[in-house]
Design a protein around this motif. Structure first.
Motif, PDB file in Angstrom:
ATOM      1  N   GLU A 157      -3.749  -0.728  -4.554  1.00 46.87           N
ATOM      2  CA  GLU A 157      -4.137   0.527  -5.209  1.00 46.87           C
ATOM      3  C   GLU A 157      -5.444   1.099  -4.662  1.00 46.87           C
ATOM      4  O   GLU A 157      -5.735   2.285  -4.848  1.00 46.87           O
ATOM      5  N   GLU A 158      -6.218   0.259  -3.970  1.00 47.71           N
ATOM      6  CA  GLU A 158      -7.523   0.721  -3.494  1.00 47.71           C
ATOM      7  C   GLU A 158      -7.439   1.567  -2.226  1.00 47.71           C
ATOM      8  O   GLU A 158      -8.459   2.075  -1.753  1.00 47.71           O
ATOM      9  N   ILE A 159      -6.235   1.753  -1.695  1.00 45.49           N
ATOM     10  CA  ILE A 159      -6.080   2.683  -0.571  1.00 45.49           C
ATOM     11  C   ILE A 159      -5.835   4.101  -1.074  1.00 45.49           C
ATOM     12  O   ILE A 159      -5.964   5.077  -0.342  1.00 45.49           O
ATOM     13  N   LEU A 165     -11.858   1.301   5.757  1.00 48.09           N
ATOM     14  CA  LEU A 165     -11.646   0.915   4.370  1.00 48.09           C
ATOM     15  C   LEU A 165     -11.384  -0.589   4.391  1.00 48.09           C
ATOM     16  O   LEU A 165     -10.261  -1.052   4.265  1.00 48.09           O
ATOM     17  N   GLY A 182     -13.781  -3.255   3.094  1.00 47.71           N
ATOM     18  CA  GLY A 182     -14.602  -4.162   2.291  1.00 47.71           C
ATOM     19  C   GLY A 182     -15.884  -4.607   2.967  1.00 47.71           C
ATOM     20  O   GLY A 182     -16.532  -5.552   2.503  1.00 47.71           O
ATOM     21  N   MET A 233       0.824  -1.206   0.000  1.00 46.92           N
ATOM     22  CA  MET A 233       0.000   0.000   0.000  1.00 46.92           C
ATOM     23  C   MET A 233       0.859   1.258   0.000  1.00 46.92           C
ATOM     24  O   MET A 233       0.494   2.269  -0.599  1.00 46.92           O
ATOM     25  N   PHE A 270      -5.914  -6.507   2.971  1.00 47.90           N
ATOM     26  CA  PHE A 270      -5.438  -6.125   1.645  1.00 47.90           C
ATOM     27  C   PHE A 270      -4.437  -7.172   1.153  1.00 47.90           C
ATOM     28  O   PHE A 270      -3.692  -7.748   1.942  1.00 47.90           O
ATOM     29  N   GLY A 301      -8.929  -6.379  -0.420  1.00 45.76           N
ATOM     30  CA  GLY A 301      -8.564  -5.186  -1.164  1.00 45.76           C
ATOM     31  C   GLY A 301      -7.247  -5.348  -1.898  1.00 45.76           C
ATOM     32  O   GLY A 301      -6.397  -6.152  -1.511  1.00 45.76           O
ATOM     33  N   GLU A 302      -7.077  -4.583  -2.949  1.00 44.06           N
ATOM     34  CA  GLU A 302      -5.808  -4.502  -3.669  1.00 44.06           C
ATOM     35  C   GLU A 302      -5.077  -3.241  -3.203  1.00 44.06           C
ATOM     36  O   GLU A 302      -5.720  -2.255  -2.826  1.00 44.06           O
ATOM     37  N   GLY A 325      -7.371   6.290  -3.111  1.00 46.53           N
ATOM     38  CA  GLY A 325      -8.424   7.306  -3.083  1.00 46.53           C
ATOM     39  C   GLY A 325      -8.577   7.946  -1.714  1.00 46.53           C
ATOM     40  O   GLY A 325      -8.698   9.174  -1.591  1.00 46.53           O
TER      41      GLY A 325
END
Length: 246
Positions: free
Chosen positions: A217-219, A241, A243, A17, A188, A214-215, A221
């Motif tokens: 990249e999804e942190i 964050l 899911g 992340m 993640f 989560g992946e 935003g």
């Protein structure tokens, strides 16, 4: 280029992340500081960032569990840039252990050091300088374990609960010009997930509302929001964050 002329420091920034956040800030014009224990990984990412985005990327070796390493990191960054606009306390550690009574003092201290002592020292030192200057934003990366502790991660959960408390306390200490917020992450798919058993993976996929982990990249935003003017009235917040962790 919303972060043009901004300096963003990310701990644990060479992978997972942290790496995703470094790349996202660099893509938007920021000068990035990549801090991690292994300087080779920091240098490799810094070179890739410079080649791709043409900006400034400074690699710095730092074990955030060390008070003196944290102080040295602060001096290095301020010596190079004269400022930090965004601090991301992302470095984390959650080693496995067979049972609670077999948790050693060394393991306990290591987990507390990386997940709580480091963010406290960096947040205190940099937050004080931010407040005395032009302000800034501090983003802590916590864990759902802080409020949903499991039997196999209690030192980690306790440290992350402490990080949640630091978030609110530092928001009060360094306001009004410094905003301090927290991303409380769920599972993640980073390097740490390589140690998960198939049973653990299946449990996450079945229990989460989104039915997946989560992946990295999804942190991005959430981090960009907390660092930007869009969050100008947001401080002391803890954003889940995760899911949809039950």
């Amino acid at each position: 280029m919303e972060f043009q002329d901004k300096v963003v420091l990310v701990t644990g920034g060479s992978r997972g992340m942290g790496k995703a956040m470094v790349e996202a800030f660099a893509a938007r014009g920021a000068s990035v500081v990549i801090a991690s224990r292994k300087i080779d990984a920091c240098e490799t990412l810094a070179a890739a960032v410079r080649e791709k985005h043409g900006g400034t990327a400074l690699p710095v070796a730092c074990n955030v569990s060390s008070w003196s390493d944290c102080d040295a990191l602060v001096e290095t960054v301020y010596g190079e840039f004269g400022r930090v606009d965004v601090l991301v306390n992302n470095a984390g550690l959650s080693p496995l252990y067979p049972s609670l009574d077999e948790v050693s003092e060394a393991l306990f201290d290591k987990v507390i050091g990386v997940n709580l002592r480091g963010p406290f020292r960096l947040g205190s030192a940099i937050g004080t300088r931010m407040a005395a200057g032009d302000g800034g934003a501090i983003i802590n990366v916590s864990s759902i374990a802080a409020i949903r502790p499991g039997a196999h991660e209690l030192p980690y959960a306790a440290a992350k609960a402490g990080l949640n408390a630091l978030t609110e306390g530092m928001a009060k200490a360094f306001g009004p010009t410094v905003r301090v917020n927290c991303i409380q992450a769920g599972p993640f798919r980073t390097d740490i997930s390589l140690a998960w058993s198939e049973e653990t993976k299946a449990r996450f996929e079945q229990s989460l509302a989104l039915r997946r982990c989560g992946e990295p990249e999804e942190i991005v935003g959430a981090a960009l929001y907390f660092a930007s003017d869009a969050a100008s009235f947001c401080t002391g917040a803890v954003l889940r964050l995760d899911g949809g962790t039950p």
